[in-house]
Write an enzyme that holds these catalytic residues in place. Structure first.
Site, short mmCIF file in Angstrom:
data_model
loop_
_atom_site.label_atom_id
_atom_site.label_comp_id
_atom_site.label_asym_id
_atom_site.label_seq_id
_atom_site.Cartn_x
_atom_site.Cartn_y
_atom_site.Cartn_z
N CYS A 123 0.81 -1.22 0.00
CA CYS A 123 0.00 0.00 0.00
C CYS A 123 0.85 1.27 0.00
CB CYS A 123 -0.94 -0.01 1.20
SG CYS A 123 -1.96 -1.50 1.29
N ASN A 175 -10.46 -0.71 0.31
CA ASN A 175 -9.00 -0.58 0.35
C ASN A 175 -8.43 -1.10 -0.96
OD1 ASN A 175 -6.23 -1.04 0.69
ND2 ASN A 175 -6.44 -1.70 2.81
N HIS A 206 -3.35 6.72 2.71
CA HIS A 206 -3.80 5.42 2.20
C HIS A 206 -5.12 5.06 2.86
CE1 HIS A 206 -4.22 1.23 1.39
NE2 HIS A 206 -3.81 0.86 2.59
#
EC number: 2.3.1.180
Length: 338
Positions: free
Chosen positions: A121, A294, A263
């Site tokens: 990520c 996500n 993020h």
């Protein structure tokens, strides 16, 4: 003795254009709850997620990337053949080699350098840092950075701890020369002692465990698995420190920001970072996890595009970016929005 000649590039860099691609399939919490014993309220409370986007078979990592890249190039006023490099952050290109970046470069009409970054990520912020340094060093005038994922391919829909988290999508930015600083120093690193906090259930070259076989004998996985509480604690506290360091490295304060784009891992993590940073109420905060889930390396550029499109973040404003995930790895920098 002969001396090696060095090449020098631009004094400063900035993001010139951004583009994103949002898959067409909307997966609701109600649908997720047909796979696991859960509820819409539990998922929203635990993660902030209301829906997530999953790609159709035609929406491959390549097609999503090319679409997002095309929008970013158009916004930047840069053509594919002007790119000196293509950097792709992803963990869901299912070929160990060759890199997805090579396919994207070919579709965009560039013969520049092309490679993938596997930094979970944090991959997009890693790519931004590398691209900025390339332009300053003179090894490329323009660099395309893509964050793309099809995490639905790596999601075990029967795993109550992860089935509701992940989504798909792509985002891209073009980075090039600037008359004034537009990308601050990166604050990045890794904590490999926490390697096992986010992993896949088994390696590609390992025999799967018996429970990985479906009733028809087909192999299920490998899938992403996560120690949710450990990752939550790490991100909530240590990433707050990294965010502060990124602001200090850029020579600004939280009050100078005009957007915060972390993020999109968990809404509660975002809330914690906002609190620790002491962000003024007027600073808009990316919360696209509620709609997109996500998307790992794709979350930051997708959120950036959305905030610029809906007007919640201003063109030319200062934004703090921070990515963190599997590794465990992290990266943060302050940028001027395109």
């Amino acid at each position: 003795m002969a001396v090696i000649k060095e090449k020098r590039g631009a004094a400063h860099t900035r993001i010139l254009g951004v583009g994103g691609y949002t898959p067409s399939r909307v997966v609701t919490n109600e649908e997720v709850c047909t796979w696991i014993d859960s509820s819409d309220e539990w998922i929203r409370t635990r993660s902030g997620i209301e829906t997530r986007r999953w790609a159709t078979p035609a929406e491959t990592v390549l097609e999503m990337s090319v679409h997002a890249a095309g929008k970013a190039l158009a916004a930047a006023g840069v053509s594919g053949d002007q790119l000196g490099a293509v950097i792709v952050a992803t963990v869901s290109h299912m070929h160990q080699t060759p890199a997805l970046a090579c396919l994207i470069a070919d579709r965009l009409g560039t013969n520049g350098a092309a490679y993938d970054v596997s930094a979970g990520c944090a991959g997009f912020c890693y790519g931004v840092a590398q691209a900025s340094d390339m332009v300053k060093a003179g090894s490329a005038e323009y660099v395309l950075v893509v964050g793309v994922e099809r995490l639905s391919d790596l999601t075990d829909i029967h795993d109550r701890g992860t089935a509701f988290i992940f989504g798909d999508g792509a985002g891209a930015v073009v980075i090039g020369p600037s008359d004034v600083p537009g990308i601050g120093p990166v604050v990045w690193g890794s904590e490999g002692d926490k390697y096992g906090a986010i992993t896949q259930t088994f390696a590609w070259n390992e025999a799967p465990e018996p429970e990985s076989e479906a009733e028809d004998g087909a192999v299920r996985g490998p899938f992403l698995q996560m120690e949710g509480q450990a990752v939550f604690r790490w991100a909530s506290y240590q990433m707050a420190e990294v965010s502060v360091k990124a602001l200090e490295a850029a020579g600004i304060t939280a009050a100078d920001l005009e957007a915060f784009i972390p993020h999109q891992a968990n809404m509660r993590i975002t809330d914690r970072l906002v609190k620790v940073l002491g962000l003024p109420e007027h600073v808009p905060v990316a919360r696209t996890i509620a709609e997109f889930g996500n998307n790992s390396a794709a979350t930051i550029p997708m959120a950036m595009e959305r905030m610029l499109e809906d007007g919640s973040a201003p063109h030319g404003g200062l934004a703090l970016l921070i990515g963190f995930g599997a590794g465990l790895v992290y990266a943060a920098q302050v940028v001027t929005l395109p």
